[in-house]
Motif scaffolding. Structure first.
Motif, PDB file in Angstrom:
ATOM      1  N   SER A  23      52.260 -12.536 -53.296  1.00  0.00           N
ATOM      2  CA  SER A  23      51.185 -12.954 -52.397  1.00  0.00           C
ATOM      3  C   SER A  23      51.680 -13.345 -51.014  1.00  0.00           C
ATOM      4  N   GLY A 176      47.083 -13.958 -56.545  1.00  0.00           N
ATOM      5  CA  GLY A 176      47.109 -14.617 -55.247  1.00  0.00           C
ATOM      6  C   GLY A 176      46.743 -13.693 -54.113  1.00  0.00           C
ATOM      7  N   SER A 179      41.290 -11.586 -52.760  1.00  0.00           N
ATOM      8  CA  SER A 179      40.060 -11.780 -53.534  1.00  0.00           C
ATOM      9  C   SER A 179      40.355 -12.487 -54.850  1.00  0.00           C
ATOM     10  N   ALA A 180      39.703 -13.622 -55.051  1.00  0.00           N
ATOM     11  CA  ALA A 180      39.846 -14.329 -56.318  1.00  0.00           C
ATOM     12  C   ALA A 180      39.308 -13.497 -57.476  1.00  0.00           C
ATOM     13  N   ASN A 181      38.208 -12.793 -57.243  1.00  0.00           N
ATOM     14  CA  ASN A 181      37.633 -11.971 -58.306  1.00  0.00           C
ATOM     15  C   ASN A 181      38.577 -10.829 -58.688  1.00  0.00           C
ATOM     16  N   ASP A 183      41.849 -10.948 -58.466  1.00  0.00           N
ATOM     17  CA  ASP A 183      42.897 -11.595 -59.266  1.00  0.00           C
ATOM     18  C   ASP A 183      42.477 -11.685 -60.724  1.00  0.00           C
ATOM     19  N   VAL A 204      51.300 -17.226 -58.519  1.00  0.00           N
ATOM     20  CA  VAL A 204      50.570 -17.179 -57.255  1.00  0.00           C
ATOM     21  C   VAL A 204      51.513 -17.273 -56.057  1.00  0.00           C
ATOM     22  N   TRP A 208      47.551 -20.348 -52.897  1.00  0.00           N
ATOM     23  CA  TRP A 208      46.204 -20.892 -52.935  1.00  0.00           C
ATOM     24  C   TRP A 208      46.108 -22.272 -52.286  1.00  0.00           C
ATOM     25  N   ARG A 212      40.765 -23.653 -54.209  1.00  0.00           N
ATOM     26  CA  ARG A 212      40.772 -22.341 -54.869  1.00  0.00           C
ATOM     27  C   ARG A 212      41.561 -22.400 -56.167  1.00  0.00           C
ATOM     28  N   GLN A 215      39.284 -23.857 -58.770  1.00  0.00           N
ATOM     29  CA  GLN A 215      38.212 -22.952 -59.168  1.00  0.00           C
ATOM     30  C   GLN A 215      38.732 -21.729 -59.914  1.00  0.00           C
ATOM     31  N   THR A 216      39.695 -20.996 -59.303  1.00  0.00           N
ATOM     32  CA  THR A 216      40.188 -19.761 -59.915  1.00  0.00           C
ATOM     33  C   THR A 216      41.147 -20.063 -61.061  1.00  0.00           C
TER      34      THR A 216
END
Length: 370
Positions: A23, A176, A179-181, A183, A204, A208, A212, A215-216
């Motif tokens: 990342s 990382g 886009s979190a989605n 990932d 990661v 982050w 984030r 959440q992720t």
């Protein structure tokens, strides 16, 4: 046995498929600036650090080895490793300009070479000198198929190949990205392909923010992820502590910590679950062992990061009771006289005396060309 001279070494090995990315960085080569320590007995000890193969930086490291630390080593007994570590750390002028970073990488390479000499003089592999047993099993998990620049199809097929053809039961993949989605889709695709019995680690590389990560990282629980590695900025102790309290997936970190005291603080705060010391970031084996002992006191697993490409760490894991799992990356495999070997997902205990860092004649020739 007395030290007679130090010879600087810089080795640059190509990485998988000409280039990899996480990342934060993309690289084409792995750097191994280091040293050969010669003695009056004819024994030579080898120690290397690990970098992103940036030649000016690598030259700074070997310059520090030979010019700042070297004069303090000539004429000394290399087997007095811990005493020499204290001497170099406290008596060199380097103490006043930095106790981490380049200076620590330089001291680490020297310390590895000294332990290599001590094991060679004892005619034992390092793991045996340190009290290990070849009855111990150290499982390997493979990192070299999960890079962030691999497209989804390559990521999944590489991980599948490692399990089906190479015998691994654990793999690590990089996340990382922007886009979190995306990932989460990468993680879900690998979990679906590998099934429920394979361990999957995620990394990661500190990318982050804390929100984030909460959440992720919290959603990784749905995929039974073994750990989330370096989820936020490496030095953020309070952030890691708060994250550990907020998500159920364990946190792994340590590859970017340079001092045993930093590990002390993270461990004491409950900010890390899997401890990842690296001999090339810490000042060699001597400081690594302090961290491993500390983690063991807290009953935490030690799973080293392998800036040495697992050559020395395999010995340490065979010897230390806190270790049963070790990363595998093969970038130095063709450069070492006795490369680390994994069979059926487990490391094979080396039998050659030393710490496993002696380069081949071909590697020495390439070193001379840099």
């Amino acid at each position: 046995m007395k030290i007679t001279k130090l010879r600087p070494l810089i080795l640059h090995a190509p990485v998988t498929r000409g280039g990899i990315a996480d990342s934060t960085h993309s690289i084409t080569h792995w750097g191994a600036p280091g040293v050969a320590i010669h003695t009056d007995s004819g024994h030579v000890g080898y120690g290397f650090s690990g970098t992103h193969a940036h030649l000016p930086t690598d030259r700074l490291i070997v310059d520090c080895i030979t010019n700042s630390f070297g004069p303090l080593l000539i004429g000394e007994d290399p087997c007095e490793v811990r005493a020499l570590w204290e001497k170099l750390y406290h008596q060199s002028e380097i103490y006043w300009v930095g106790r981490a970073g380049i200076t620590h990488l330089a001291l680490g390479a020297i310390d590895i070479a000294l332990w290599d000499l001590k094991a060679k003089q004892a005619e034992q592999p390092l793991w045996k000198l340190l009290g290990g047993t070849n009855q111990k099993k150290v499982e390997a998990y493979n990192t070299d198929g999960g890079w962030l620049n691999w497209p989804m199809e390559t990521l999944v097929s590489d991980c599948q190949r490692m399990i089906d053809e190479e015998g691994y039961r654990a793999v690590k993949i990089k996340i990382g990205g922007p886009s979190a989605n995306e990932d989460l889709r990468r993680v879900e695709a690998v979990r679906t392909a590998l099934g429920p019995d394979v361990r999957i680690m995620t990394d990661v590389n500190g990318r982050w923010s804390l929100p984030r990560a909460i959440q992720t990282g919290g959603r990784l629980h749905d995929f039974d992820i073994t750990w989330i590695e370096e989820p936020i900025c490496f030095d953020d102790l309070e952030g890691h502590r708060r994250l550990a309290q907020s998500i159920s997936t364990p946190i792994a970190m340590g590859e970017q910590l340079y001092l045993a005291t930093q590990f002390r603080d993270f461990i004491h705060a409950g900010a890390v679950h899997y401890v990842q010391p690296d001999i090339v970031r810490l000042a060699g084996i001597t400081e690594w062992w302090q961290v491993a002992d500390l983690a063991h006191c807290y009953r935490l697993d030690v799973v080293p990061h392998v800036g040495d490409m697992c050559q020395v760490h395999q010995h340490l894991c065979l010897a230390h009771p806190a270790c049963s799992l070790l990363e595998y990356i093969p970038w130095l495999r063709d450069w070492m006289l006795h490369p680390a070997i994994v069979e059926d997902g487990y490391y094979v205990a080396p039998e050659t005396p030393g710490a496993g860092m002696e380069p081949t004649a071909e590697a020495i020739a390439k070193i001379n060309q840099i």
